[in-house]
Scaffold this motif. Sequence first.
Motif, PDB file in Angstrom:
ATOM      1  N   ASP A  59       0.808  -1.214   0.000  1.00 55.38           N
ATOM      2  CA  ASP A  59       0.000   0.000   0.000  1.00 55.38           C
ATOM      3  C   ASP A  59       0.844   1.267   0.000  1.00 55.38           C
ATOM      4  N   ASN A  60       2.130   1.127  -0.296  1.00 60.89           N
ATOM      5  CA  ASN A  60       3.010   2.284  -0.340  1.00 60.89           C
ATOM      6  C   ASN A  60       3.492   2.489  -1.779  1.00 60.89           C
ATOM      7  N   PRO A  61       2.929   3.474  -2.482  1.00 64.01           N
ATOM      8  CA  PRO A  61       3.332   3.716  -3.868  1.00 64.01           C
ATOM      9  C   PRO A  61       4.804   4.076  -4.030  1.00 64.01           C
ATOM     10  N   ALA A  62       5.477   4.428  -2.938  1.00 72.47           N
ATOM     11  CA  ALA A  62       6.900   4.787  -3.036  1.00 72.47           C
ATOM     12  C   ALA A  62       7.733   3.616  -3.557  1.00 72.47           C
ATOM     13  N   TYR A  63       7.331   2.386  -3.251  1.00 70.94           N
ATOM     14  CA  TYR A  63       8.072   1.226  -3.769  1.00 70.94           C
ATOM     15  C   TYR A  63       7.962   1.129  -5.291  1.00 70.94           C
ATOM     16  N   ILE A  64       6.783   1.389  -5.809  1.00 68.91           N
ATOM     17  CA  ILE A  64       6.593   1.352  -7.260  1.00 68.91           C
ATOM     18  C   ILE A  64       7.322   2.532  -7.904  1.00 68.91           C
ATOM     19  N   ALA A  65       7.262   3.696  -7.254  1.00 68.55           N
ATOM     20  CA  ALA A  65       7.970   4.876  -7.762  1.00 68.55           C
ATOM     21  C   ALA A  65       9.473   4.614  -7.819  1.00 68.55           C
ATOM     22  N   LEU A  66      10.008   3.888  -6.848  1.00 69.61           N
ATOM     23  CA  LEU A  66      11.430   3.547  -6.829  1.00 69.61           C
ATOM     24  C   LEU A  66      11.812   2.770  -8.098  1.00 69.61           C
ATOM     25  N   ILE A  67      10.982   1.816  -8.487  1.00 71.52           N
ATOM     26  CA  ILE A  67      11.239   1.033  -9.704  1.00 71.52           C
ATOM     27  C   ILE A  67      11.168   1.937 -10.928  1.00 71.52           C
ATOM     28  N   GLU A  68      10.180   2.812 -10.960  1.00 77.09           N
ATOM     29  CA  GLU A  68      10.023   3.701 -12.111  1.00 77.09           C
ATOM     30  C   GLU A  68      11.154   4.724 -12.181  1.00 77.09           C
ATOM     31  N   PRO A 163      12.098 -12.803 -18.051  1.00 76.23           N
ATOM     32  CA  PRO A 163      13.078 -12.345 -17.071  1.00 76.23           C
ATOM     33  C   PRO A 163      12.403 -12.022 -15.736  1.00 76.23           C
ATOM     34  N   PHE A 164      13.106 -12.328 -14.643  1.00 76.93           N
ATOM     35  CA  PHE A 164      12.479 -12.305 -13.331  1.00 76.93           C
ATOM     36  C   PHE A 164      13.520 -11.990 -12.261  1.00 76.93           C
ATOM     37  N   ILE A 165      13.127 -11.229 -11.259  1.00 76.88           N
ATOM     38  CA  ILE A 165      13.978 -10.981 -10.091  1.00 76.88           C
ATOM     39  C   ILE A 165      13.087 -10.886  -8.858  1.00 76.88           C
ATOM     40  N   THR A 166      13.639 -11.322  -7.730  1.00 77.02           N
ATOM     41  CA  THR A 166      12.954 -11.141  -6.450  1.00 77.02           C
ATOM     42  C   THR A 166      13.688 -10.067  -5.666  1.00 77.02           C
ATOM     43  N   LEU A 167      12.945  -9.077  -5.202  1.00 78.92           N
ATOM     44  CA  LEU A 167      13.469  -8.035  -4.332  1.00 78.92           C
ATOM     45  C   LEU A 167      12.733  -8.128  -3.009  1.00 78.92           C
ATOM     46  N   GLU A 168      13.481  -8.200  -1.929  1.00 80.68           N
ATOM     47  CA  GLU A 168      12.870  -8.289  -0.602  1.00 80.68           C
ATOM     48  C   GLU A 168      12.700  -6.889  -0.039  1.00 80.68           C
ATOM     49  N   ARG A 169      11.515  -6.606   0.474  1.00 81.26           N
ATOM     50  CA  ARG A 169      11.221  -5.280   1.015  1.00 81.26           C
ATOM     51  C   ARG A 169      10.702  -5.395   2.443  1.00 81.26           C
ATOM     52  N   GLU A 170      10.783  -4.283   3.138  1.00 78.38           N
ATOM     53  CA  GLU A 170      10.192  -4.159   4.474  1.00 78.38           C
ATOM     54  C   GLU A 170       8.766  -3.651   4.302  1.00 78.38           C
ATOM     55  N   TYR A 171       7.980  -3.679   5.381  1.00 79.72           N
ATOM     56  CA  TYR A 171       6.658  -3.061   5.289  1.00 79.72           C
ATOM     57  C   TYR A 171       6.819  -1.546   5.173  1.00 79.72           C
ATOM     58  N   TYR A 172       7.688  -0.991   6.006  1.00 76.70           N
ATOM     59  CA  TYR A 172       7.971   0.437   5.909  1.00 76.70           C
ATOM     60  C   TYR A 172       8.930   0.654   4.734  1.00 76.70           C
ATOM     61  N   GLY A 174      11.961   1.067   3.515  1.00 76.39           N
ATOM     62  CA  GLY A 174      13.339   0.949   3.968  1.00 76.39           C
ATOM     63  C   GLY A 174      14.218   0.307   2.923  1.00 76.39           C
ATOM     64  N   ASN A 175      15.469   0.117   3.258  1.00 73.41           N
ATOM     65  CA  ASN A 175      16.542  -0.424   2.414  1.00 73.41           C
ATOM     66  C   ASN A 175      16.454   0.092   0.972  1.00 73.41           C
ATOM     67  N   VAL A 176      16.213   1.400   0.863  1.00 73.51           N
ATOM     68  CA  VAL A 176      15.962   2.038  -0.427  1.00 73.51           C
ATOM     69  C   VAL A 176      17.171   1.957  -1.357  1.00 73.51           C
ATOM     70  N   GLY A 177      18.362   2.219  -0.829  1.00 74.23           N
ATOM     71  CA  GLY A 177      19.551   2.201  -1.677  1.00 74.23           C
ATOM     72  C   GLY A 177      19.772   0.844  -2.325  1.00 74.23           C
ATOM     73  N   GLN A 178      19.657  -0.211  -1.527  1.00 71.54           N
ATOM     74  CA  GLN A 178      19.841  -1.563  -2.054  1.00 71.54           C
ATOM     75  C   GLN A 178      18.772  -1.890  -3.095  1.00 71.54           C
ATOM     76  N   LEU A 179      17.514  -1.561  -2.800  1.00 77.32           N
ATOM     77  CA  LEU A 179      16.432  -1.837  -3.753  1.00 77.32           C
ATOM     78  C   LEU A 179      16.639  -1.080  -5.060  1.00 77.32           C
ATOM     79  N   ARG A 180      17.022   0.188  -4.958  1.00 75.73           N
ATOM     80  CA  ARG A 180      17.233   1.004  -6.161  1.00 75.73           C
ATOM     81  C   ARG A 180      18.356   0.404  -7.021  1.00 75.73           C
ATOM     82  N   THR A 181      19.425  -0.021  -6.379  1.00 76.76           N
ATOM     83  CA  THR A 181      20.555  -0.610  -7.108  1.00 76.76           C
ATOM     84  C   THR A 181      20.154  -1.905  -7.795  1.00 76.76           C
ATOM     85  N   ARG A 182      19.478  -2.795  -7.076  1.00 76.31           N
ATOM     86  CA  ARG A 182      19.098  -4.091  -7.650  1.00 76.31           C
ATOM     87  C   ARG A 182      18.041  -3.932  -8.740  1.00 76.31           C
ATOM     88  N   ALA A 183      17.061  -3.038  -8.508  1.00 76.10           N
ATOM     89  CA  ALA A 183      16.034  -2.796  -9.539  1.00 76.10           C
ATOM     90  C   ALA A 183      16.685  -2.203 -10.780  1.00 76.10           C
TER      91      ALA A 183
END
Length: 191
Positions: A59-68, A163-172, A174-183
């Motif tokens: 329910d946090n659009p910031a995660y989707i925005a991070l990918i975009e 093509p497929f990748i799994t990214l692990e996220r927190e509920y809040y 968090g771990n934005v730098g790692q997610l941004r790099t992997r995405a």
Amino acid sequence: REVPPLTGAEALGLTTAALIMPKEEYVSQLEQLLPYLETRKAPTNTTHPRLLVSADILDNPAYIALIEEAGGLVAMDDIDTSSRYFWNDVAVTGDPIAALGERYLLKAPCPRMLFWDRQVSQIIKWVKEWKIDGVINFTQRFSYPRYFGLPYFRDKLADEGIPFITLEREYYFGNVGQLRTRAGAFIETLL
């Protein structure tokens, strides 16, 4: 559309609002928004690669925005709080209780319901229909049903050449730098 009228983050914001707002108010505001969306061009710098994001409750659009922001276009999703919330219509004829039951039992299943074959089949269908270039499995930490189904999910998508990748996220958010790099690295492989 090649260039959708909404970003994936905006679309998740709309469906999240549908979950929490009084329905009459939401429908009224959505009816006002739809004519505008007919001509709007999304505020995005890219139309490719087109991605499908799969997640449980998000329910946090910031995660989707991070990918975009990393360079992808989230063109479709497989999320409880988004497409799985509204995807199937309820039949308006016949027994209303049976129609509701059929809608909820036959909708795109969540992995926690252990219908992994139905979920993956639906994702493969959406990948073809929405011209998706890659799938991001956005697993919430400690979502064990999603982890249990991950080998099946990964293998079926690989069999289809998706093509497929799994990214692990927190509920809040968090771990934005790692997610941004992997995405970003995943998106680069799709270009």
